[in-house]
Design an enzyme around this catalytic site. Structure first.
Site, short mmCIF file in Angstrom:
data_model
loop_
_atom_site.label_atom_id
_atom_site.label_comp_id
_atom_site.label_asym_id
_atom_site.label_seq_id
_atom_site.Cartn_x
_atom_site.Cartn_y
_atom_site.Cartn_z
N LYS A 106 -9.74 20.56 -4.42
CA LYS A 106 -11.04 19.97 -4.12
C LYS A 106 -12.16 20.95 -4.43
O LYS A 106 -12.19 22.06 -3.90
CB LYS A 106 -11.13 19.55 -2.65
CG LYS A 106 -12.40 18.75 -2.33
CD LYS A 106 -12.60 18.56 -0.86
CE LYS A 106 -13.30 19.71 -0.20
NZ LYS A 106 -14.71 19.91 -0.63
N LEU A 123 -10.62 18.62 4.56
CA LEU A 123 -11.20 19.85 4.04
C LEU A 123 -12.70 19.63 3.98
O LEU A 123 -13.16 18.62 3.43
CB LEU A 123 -10.63 20.18 2.65
CG LEU A 123 -10.87 21.59 2.11
CD1 LEU A 123 -10.31 22.65 3.05
CD2 LEU A 123 -10.28 21.74 0.72
N ASP A 124 -13.46 20.56 4.56
CA ASP A 124 -14.90 20.36 4.70
C ASP A 124 -15.62 20.24 3.36
O ASP A 124 -15.15 20.75 2.33
CB ASP A 124 -15.52 21.52 5.48
CG ASP A 124 -15.03 21.57 6.92
OD1 ASP A 124 -14.73 20.50 7.47
OD2 ASP A 124 -14.96 22.68 7.48
N PHE A 125 -16.76 19.58 3.39
CA PHE A 125 -17.62 19.38 2.23
C PHE A 125 -17.92 20.70 1.53
O PHE A 125 -17.92 20.79 0.29
CB PHE A 125 -18.93 18.72 2.70
CG PHE A 125 -19.93 18.43 1.62
CD1 PHE A 125 -19.77 17.36 0.76
CD2 PHE A 125 -21.06 19.23 1.47
CE1 PHE A 125 -20.70 17.08 -0.24
CE2 PHE A 125 -22.00 18.97 0.48
CZ PHE A 125 -21.82 17.89 -0.37
N SER A 184 -16.15 23.50 1.71
CA SER A 184 -14.95 24.31 1.48
C SER A 184 -14.26 23.83 0.20
O SER A 184 -14.49 22.72 -0.27
CB SER A 184 -14.00 24.21 2.66
OG SER A 184 -14.60 24.71 3.84
#
Length: 217
Positions: free
Chosen positions: A9, A41-43, A45
């Protein structure tokens, strides 16, 4: 037999398939219908995200009771002394309670792609890289842990979930693997991975620009 997508990502991509605000989402990269993320998974990260079409496999990977280890590379502000690493290994007290002991070590700057956009850097403050392995899944846990010990995270890359790794995947790339859950028989001649013990690829993570300088200390 289940399908598992390993996806690298990129920074600034939402870990969902739609967004009313028009921000980049998984649908810009993942075209296979019927799959969903095993974990988040954070924006802001980067790195490994697993997606599957099988609810049992999703539970096995994502549920905190299974304590599947997740490995992160965190570029943090400042030079990190050994005592800070010991704090992370013992567990850190956050607003939602004390974290479980983690594995933590200093590493050299990983041989990975440059982030776009780049992190903010201040000439007067050096940065360090920490490899942190946790088995919990609290919201923004790694960022909160490093902030709690005085070293805010500037860049965060998830390298591995269990034995699945980023290896061979540049940002935005994916590969699909066939997985047999441990209780299911594998067909002869079919390339499979166990959900508990997939093989670990070897070699470098691709995508880093050549000639990129190391962090200035």
């Amino acid at each position: 037999m289940s399908q598992l997508i390993l996806f690298n990502k990129p920074f600034g991509v939402l870990c969902q398939f739609t967004d009313p605000d028009g921000r980049p989402t998984l649908s810009d990269y993942i075209k296979k219908p019927g799959v969903y993320a095993a974990g988040r998974l954070d924006f802001d990260s980067e790195g490994l995200l697993l997606l599957t079409d099988d609810g049992k496999l999703q539970h096995q990977i994502a549920h905190p009771d299974n304590k599947l280890p997740k490995v992160y590379w965190a570029q943090v502000e400042g030079e990190v002394p050994e005592e800070v690493l010991r704090q992370l290994r013992r567990g850190v007290t956050l607003k939602d309670g004390r974290t479980a002991p983690a594995k933590a070590r200093l590493i050299a700057e990983p041989d990975i792609w440059p982030r776009i956009p780049p992190i903010r850097e201040r000439k007067s403050i050096p940065t360090s890289w920490i490899e942190l392995t946790i088995s919990e899944g609290r919201n923004r846990q790694v960022r909160r842990m490093t902030a709690a010990v005085g070293h805010p995270t500037l860049r965060l890359v998830r390298r591995a979930i269990g034995n699945w790794t980023l290896q061979g995947l540049a940002p935005g790339e994916q590969r699909t693997e066939t997985v047999h859950l441990p209780q299911g028989p594998a067909s002869k001649g079919t390339r499979t991975r166990s959900a508990e013990a997939p093989k670990r690829p070897r070699g470098r993570v691709p995508g880093r620009s050549t000639g990129k300088p190391r962090n200035r200390r």
